[in-house]
Design a protein around this motif. Structure first.
Motif, short mmCIF file in Angstrom:
data_model
loop_
_atom_site.label_atom_id
_atom_site.label_comp_id
_atom_site.label_asym_id
_atom_site.label_seq_id
_atom_site.Cartn_x
_atom_site.Cartn_y
_atom_site.Cartn_z
N VAL A 27 0.85 -1.19 0.00
CA VAL A 27 0.00 0.00 0.00
C VAL A 27 0.89 1.24 0.00
O VAL A 27 1.72 1.40 0.88
CB VAL A 27 -0.92 0.02 1.23
CG1 VAL A 27 -1.72 1.31 1.28
CG2 VAL A 27 -1.84 -1.19 1.21
N TRP A 30 0.69 7.36 0.38
CA TRP A 30 -0.33 8.39 0.16
C TRP A 30 -1.75 7.83 0.24
O TRP A 30 -2.71 8.57 0.38
CB TRP A 30 -0.12 9.05 -1.20
CG TRP A 30 -0.14 8.12 -2.37
CD1 TRP A 30 0.94 7.55 -2.98
CD2 TRP A 30 -1.29 7.64 -3.09
NE1 TRP A 30 0.53 6.74 -4.02
CE2 TRP A 30 -0.82 6.78 -4.11
CE3 TRP A 30 -2.66 7.86 -2.96
CZ2 TRP A 30 -1.68 6.13 -5.00
CZ3 TRP A 30 -3.52 7.21 -3.85
CH2 TRP A 30 -3.03 6.36 -4.84
N LEU A 31 -1.89 6.49 0.20
CA LEU A 31 -3.21 5.89 0.26
C LEU A 31 -3.67 5.62 1.69
O LEU A 31 -4.82 5.31 1.94
CB LEU A 31 -3.21 4.58 -0.53
CG LEU A 31 -4.56 3.97 -0.93
CD1 LEU A 31 -5.41 4.99 -1.67
CD2 LEU A 31 -4.35 2.73 -1.78
N LEU A 46 -4.05 14.03 -4.33
CA LEU A 46 -3.37 12.75 -4.14
C LEU A 46 -2.77 12.26 -5.45
O LEU A 46 -3.45 12.22 -6.48
CB LEU A 46 -4.35 11.71 -3.59
CG LEU A 46 -4.81 11.93 -2.15
CD1 LEU A 46 -5.90 10.94 -1.78
CD2 LEU A 46 -3.64 11.80 -1.17
N LEU A 49 -3.97 8.66 -8.04
CA LEU A 49 -5.29 8.21 -7.59
C LEU A 49 -6.03 7.61 -8.78
O LEU A 49 -6.11 8.22 -9.85
CB LEU A 49 -6.08 9.39 -7.03
CG LEU A 49 -7.27 9.06 -6.14
CD1 LEU A 49 -6.83 8.33 -4.89
CD2 LEU A 49 -8.01 10.34 -5.76
N THR A 53 -12.36 7.75 -8.33
CA THR A 53 -12.34 7.49 -6.90
C THR A 53 -13.30 8.45 -6.20
O THR A 53 -13.33 9.64 -6.49
CB THR A 53 -10.92 7.69 -6.35
OG1 THR A 53 -10.04 6.76 -7.00
CG2 THR A 53 -10.87 7.44 -4.85
N SER A 59 -13.49 8.32 3.68
CA SER A 59 -12.75 7.17 3.17
C SER A 59 -12.80 7.15 1.65
O SER A 59 -13.82 7.50 1.04
CB SER A 59 -13.34 5.86 3.71
OG SER A 59 -13.23 5.80 5.11
N LEU A 60 -11.71 6.73 1.03
CA LEU A 60 -11.65 6.60 -0.41
C LEU A 60 -12.38 5.34 -0.85
O LEU A 60 -12.21 4.28 -0.25
CB LEU A 60 -10.20 6.54 -0.89
CG LEU A 60 -9.32 7.75 -0.58
CD1 LEU A 60 -7.90 7.51 -1.08
CD2 LEU A 60 -9.89 9.03 -1.19
N LEU A 62 -12.68 3.03 -4.13
CA LEU A 62 -12.11 2.75 -5.45
C LEU A 62 -13.12 1.95 -6.26
O LEU A 62 -13.80 1.06 -5.75
CB LEU A 62 -10.80 1.97 -5.31
CG LEU A 62 -9.76 2.60 -4.39
CD1 LEU A 62 -8.48 1.77 -4.39
CD2 LEU A 62 -9.46 4.03 -4.77
#
Length: 213
Positions: A27, A30-31, A46, A49, A53, A59-60, A62
């Motif tokens: 991971v 940056w994530l 970011l 990315l 996204t 929270s991100l 995906l």
């Protein structure tokens, strides 16, 4: 019963060490979210990315690869909406709307006021500019598209919401309108073969056309 003796390993017979299956090592830094979560502005900052996204509750999210049904349904609705919307409105697909510091979802489709369009570099819109948000439900987004995202759109005051589901390979459109008394969406119709409405504007889309795309 006598227990079997434990095998003895010498230098030549010792089992080879197995590699760790620790996915966290892959991971990128940056994530990893900060303590209070990502913010709406982070989506524009970011690096690397993935496209489309979203930010939900800090929270991100995906996006999984799209199915043919998802893509064709969006094509069908985009074409139908662009034929139907008044001159003072515009149709956009897969662009974000910033609902708050920790909320920046990406509706599959939006109809927005034309004055909100500022140029080719824009990456999202404000909820007050959005007239209609549309989500095409995918297997990985059922709970988000049926529950969380409509709740966020309604709370932000987006007046109209459509949820599109698959039934025997064809789209079914669940139409919702915000109730000013409760601030929540109420269902106003379920449309199987034909989407014909007068609110928020006149629209007539043959949903069976997906078979010919």
């Amino acid at each position: 019963m006598t227990a079997e003796p434990m095998p003895e390993y010498g230098p030549a017979s010792a089992p080879e060490p197995q590699p760790r299956s620790d996915h966290l090592t892959a991971v990128p830094d940056w994530l990893i979210p900060p303590a209070d979560g990502f913010t709406a502005e982070d989506l524009d900052r970011l690096p690397q990315l993935p496209p489309h996204t979203e930010l939900i509750d800090g929270s991100l999210v995906l996006v999984s690869p799209q199915s043919s049904f998802h893509t064709l349904t969006m094509d069908l609705l985009v074409n139908g909406l662009r034929r139907s919307v008044p001159e003072m409105m515009r149709v956009r697909r897969e662009m974000t709307v910033t609902l708050g510091r920790r909320q920046r979802p990406e509706p599959d489709l939006m109809v927005l006021r034309a004055e909100a369009v500022t140029g080719p570099e824009e990456t999202g819109y404000r909820p007050e500019d959005v007239v209609l948000a549309v989500e095409v439900v995918s297997p990985d987004s059922v709970e988000r598209d049926r529950e969380r995202k409509p709740a966020l759109y309604a709370r932000a005051g987006i007046p109209h919401f459509w949820r599109v589901e698959k039934n025997e390979g064809r789209p079914v459109v669940y139409v919702h309108e915000i109730d000013p008394a409760t601030g929540a969406y109420v269902a106003t119709g379920i449309h199987h073969d034909r989407l014909k409405l007068t609110v928020p504007f006149d629209v007539d889309i043959d949903l069976t056309e997906i078979d010919r795309l």
